[in-house]
Motif scaffolding. Structure first.
Motif, short mmCIF file in Angstrom:
data_model
loop_
_atom_site.label_atom_id
_atom_site.label_comp_id
_atom_site.label_asym_id
_atom_site.label_seq_id
_atom_site.Cartn_x
_atom_site.Cartn_y
_atom_site.Cartn_z
N GLU A 1 0.84 -1.21 0.00
CA GLU A 1 0.00 0.00 0.00
C GLU A 1 0.86 1.25 0.00
O GLU A 1 0.44 2.30 0.48
CB GLU A 1 -0.91 0.00 1.24
CG GLU A 1 -1.94 -1.10 1.23
CD GLU A 1 -3.36 -0.59 1.06
OE1 GLU A 1 -3.56 0.61 0.72
OE2 GLU A 1 -4.29 -1.39 1.28
N GLY B 1 -2.01 3.74 0.12
CA GLY B 1 -2.31 3.96 1.54
C GLY B 1 -2.61 5.42 1.87
O GLY B 1 -2.47 6.31 1.05
N PHE C 1 -6.80 2.66 4.10
CA PHE C 1 -5.98 1.70 3.34
C PHE C 1 -6.87 1.04 2.29
O PHE C 1 -8.03 0.73 2.56
CB PHE C 1 -5.37 0.66 4.29
CG PHE C 1 -4.53 1.31 5.36
CD1 PHE C 1 -3.33 1.94 5.03
CD2 PHE C 1 -4.95 1.33 6.68
CE1 PHE C 1 -2.56 2.58 6.00
CE2 PHE C 1 -4.19 1.97 7.66
CZ PHE C 1 -2.99 2.59 7.33
N LEU D 1 3.89 0.26 3.78
CA LEU D 1 3.49 1.66 3.72
C LEU D 1 4.71 2.54 3.49
O LEU D 1 5.82 2.18 3.86
CB LEU D 1 2.83 2.07 5.04
CG LEU D 1 1.62 1.25 5.49
CD1 LEU D 1 1.21 1.64 6.90
CD2 LEU D 1 0.46 1.45 4.51
#
Ligand SMILES: *Cc1c(COP(=O)(O)O)cnc(C)c1O
Length: 385
Positions: free
Chosen positions: A216, A220, A228, A242
Motif C-alpha cells: 500500500e 495507503g 488503506f 506503507l
C-alpha cells in the motif's frame, strides 16, 4: 540568478528523466517554479503529498522535533516513536509495526518477515506489479527495464497474471512464503484488483501456509477513498507495506505486522534511521491531519466526481478511464509523453504510469475548482491532440 536546471544537469546521477522546470515552492495542491509560474499539482510527489504541500501542521511538528531530538536508534525507546506505533496500529487494527525509511525498504522487510515466519522461500508477485528497486523488492517487481540490467536477482520469485484468480491456483503452493500484491497497481498502469482475485489469493495463502503481503505504498493513507485500499475488500492481509504519504512527504516507510507473522527474533532485521523521532513526529502530525480533515472520505467524494468527469471527456485518443478514489488513470491509444507536456504548458502537472497511461495523484486537499480546471485543460489537450 543561478541556473538550477544547468546545475542539476551537470552534477546529477543522470538516472532520472526530468522535465525542464525547477519546482521551488508549494502550498496545498499548487506548486510554483523558479520563474514564478503556478501549477495545479496532480503528481502529488508521486503519491507522497496526500495532505498537501507545506502543510502547516506537519511543518510545525518537524520544526519543533528538529529542535528537540532528531536521531534516536531503536536501541532506545522514544516518545514520538511510541505514539506513532500506537497510532498506526489504532488506525489499521494491526497489532505491531516495523518502521523504516522508504517504500522499497518496507517491501524488503515484508519479504524477509514472510520468509522468517514461514520458513519457506518462494514469493509470488504479479505481472505489472511495482514494489521498489532494491534487490529483494526489485525481484518482486515486474518491469523488465528495471530488472534486466541487475540480474541475477534474488532467487525464488515468480510472477502471475494480475486479476486472474485461476492462475493463482498453480502458483501459490506448499513452498510459498508469500503472495505480494498492490490493491491498485500504480506504476503498472492504475489497475484496480478485483475482489474475486484478492479473496482467492487470501484463501490460497491460508490453505497453503503462505502470508498475504499487500503493498500500500501508493494506495495507503486515504488515496483510494479509505485509509488503506485493502479495506475496500473483505480481506485481511498479514503484512502491509506503507511509505509515500505516511509522514506528509517526509521520508519514511512502515510494515504493519499481523498475528499470523508470529514472533520476530531480535536482531534479524533493523535500520539505523528507522523510527527516528523526526520522521515519527512528521507522521504523527500527518495522520492526525488526515483524520481531523476526513481525507479518505474527501478522496472518495472528489475521486468519484473526478473519475466520472474524466470518463465524460470526448476524445478519440482515450482507450479507458479507471481508478479508485483520487487515484485516476487515463489510458490513451498512444504514448502519453506529448500530452503530459501539453498539460504542463497549460499549468497542470500529471504523471505517466507506463507508456500509454496518464496518472493523476493530486493531494487529497485539492479544491474541487482545481479539479474542474484539470478536466477543462485535459479536454482541450486531448481534443487538439
Ligand atoms: C513508490 C512505490 C514503491 C517504492 O517506494 P520508494 O519509496 O520509491 O522506494 C513500492 N511500491 C509501490 C506500490 C510504490 O508505488
Amino acid at each position: 540568478m543561478m541556473n538550477i536546471i544547468e546545475l542539476e544537469n551537470q552534477y546529477t546521477s543522470g538516472l532520472y528523466t526530468k522535465r525542464p522546470i525547477a519546482i521551488v515552492r508549494g502550498k496545498g495542491a499548487r506548486l510554483w517554479d523558479a520563474e514564478g509560474k503556478e501549477y495545479i499539482d496532480c503528481v502529488g510527489g508521486q503519491g507522497a503529498a496526500n495532505i498537501g504541500h507545506a502543510n502547516p501542521a506537519v511543518a510545525a511538528a518537524i520544526a519543533a522535533q528538529a529542535q528537540t531530538l532528531i536521531s534516536c536508534p531503536e536501541m532506545f525507546y522514544n516518545d514520538r516513536r511510541a505514539l506513532l506505533e500506537q497510532r498506526l496500529c489504532e488506525i489499521s487494527g494491526f497489532p505491531r509495526v516495523f518502521l523504516c525509511n522508504s517504500g522499497t525498504e518496507a517491501n524488503e522487510a515484508a519479504i524477509k518477515f514472510a520468509r522468517l515466519a514461514t520458513g519457506k522461500s518462494q514469493i509470488v508477485a504479479c505481472m505489472r506489479g511495482f514494489h521498489g528497486r532494491t534487490m529483494g523488492a526489485l525481484s518482486a517487481t515486474w518491469e523488465k527495464k528495471y530488472r534486466e540490467p541487475f540480474e541475477p536477482l534474488v532467487p525464488g520469485f515468480q510472477h502471475v497474471p494480475f486479476n486472474r484468480p485461476e492462475a493463482l491456483e498453480e502458483a501459490i503452493r506448499e513452498n510459498t512464503a508469500a503472495f505480494v500484491v498492490e490493491i491498485v497497481q500504480g506504476e503498472g498502469g492504475v489497475n484496480p484488483a478485483s475482489t474475486e482475485f484478492l479473496i482467492r489469493a487470501e484463501q490460497l495463502c491460508r490453505e497453503r501456509g503462505a502470508l498475504l503481503i499487500v503493498d500500500e505504498v501508493q494506495t495507503g493513507f486515504g488515496r483510494t477513498g479509505k485509509m488503506f485500499a485493502y479495506q475496500h475488500h473483505p480481506i485481511r492481509p498479514d503484512l502491509v507495506c506503507l511509505a509515500k504519504s505516511i509522514a506528509g512527504g517526509f521520508p519514511m516507510g512502515a510494515v504493519l505486522i499481523g498475528e499470523a507473522v508470529g514472533e520476530l527474533p531480535p536482531q534479524v532485521h533493523g535500520s539505523t534511521f528507522g523510527g527516528n523521532p523526526l520522521a515519527c513526529a512528521a507522521a504523527l502530525a500527518s495522520i492526525d491531519y488526515m483524520l481531523a480533515h476526513h481525507l479518505p472520505q474527501r478522496a472518495q467524494e472528489l475521486g468519484t466526481w473526478f473519475l466520472q468527469a474524466l470518463s465524460q471527456i470526448q476524445s478519440p485518443l482515450i482507450r479507458e478511464v479507471r481508478g479508485l478514489g483520487l487515484m485516476a488513470g487515463v489510458e490513451l491509444k498512444q504514448k502519453v509523453t506529448p500530452y503530459l507536456q501539453a498539460l504542463m504548458q497549460e499549468g497542470v502537472l500529471a504523471l505517466p504510469a507506463g507508456l500509454t497511461v496518464m496518472r493523476f495523484l493530486p493531494p487529497l486537499v485539492i479544491e474541487p475548482a482545481d479539479l474542474e480546471i484539470v478536466i477543462e485543460v485535459l479536454q482541450r489537450v486531448l481534443r487538439e491532440g
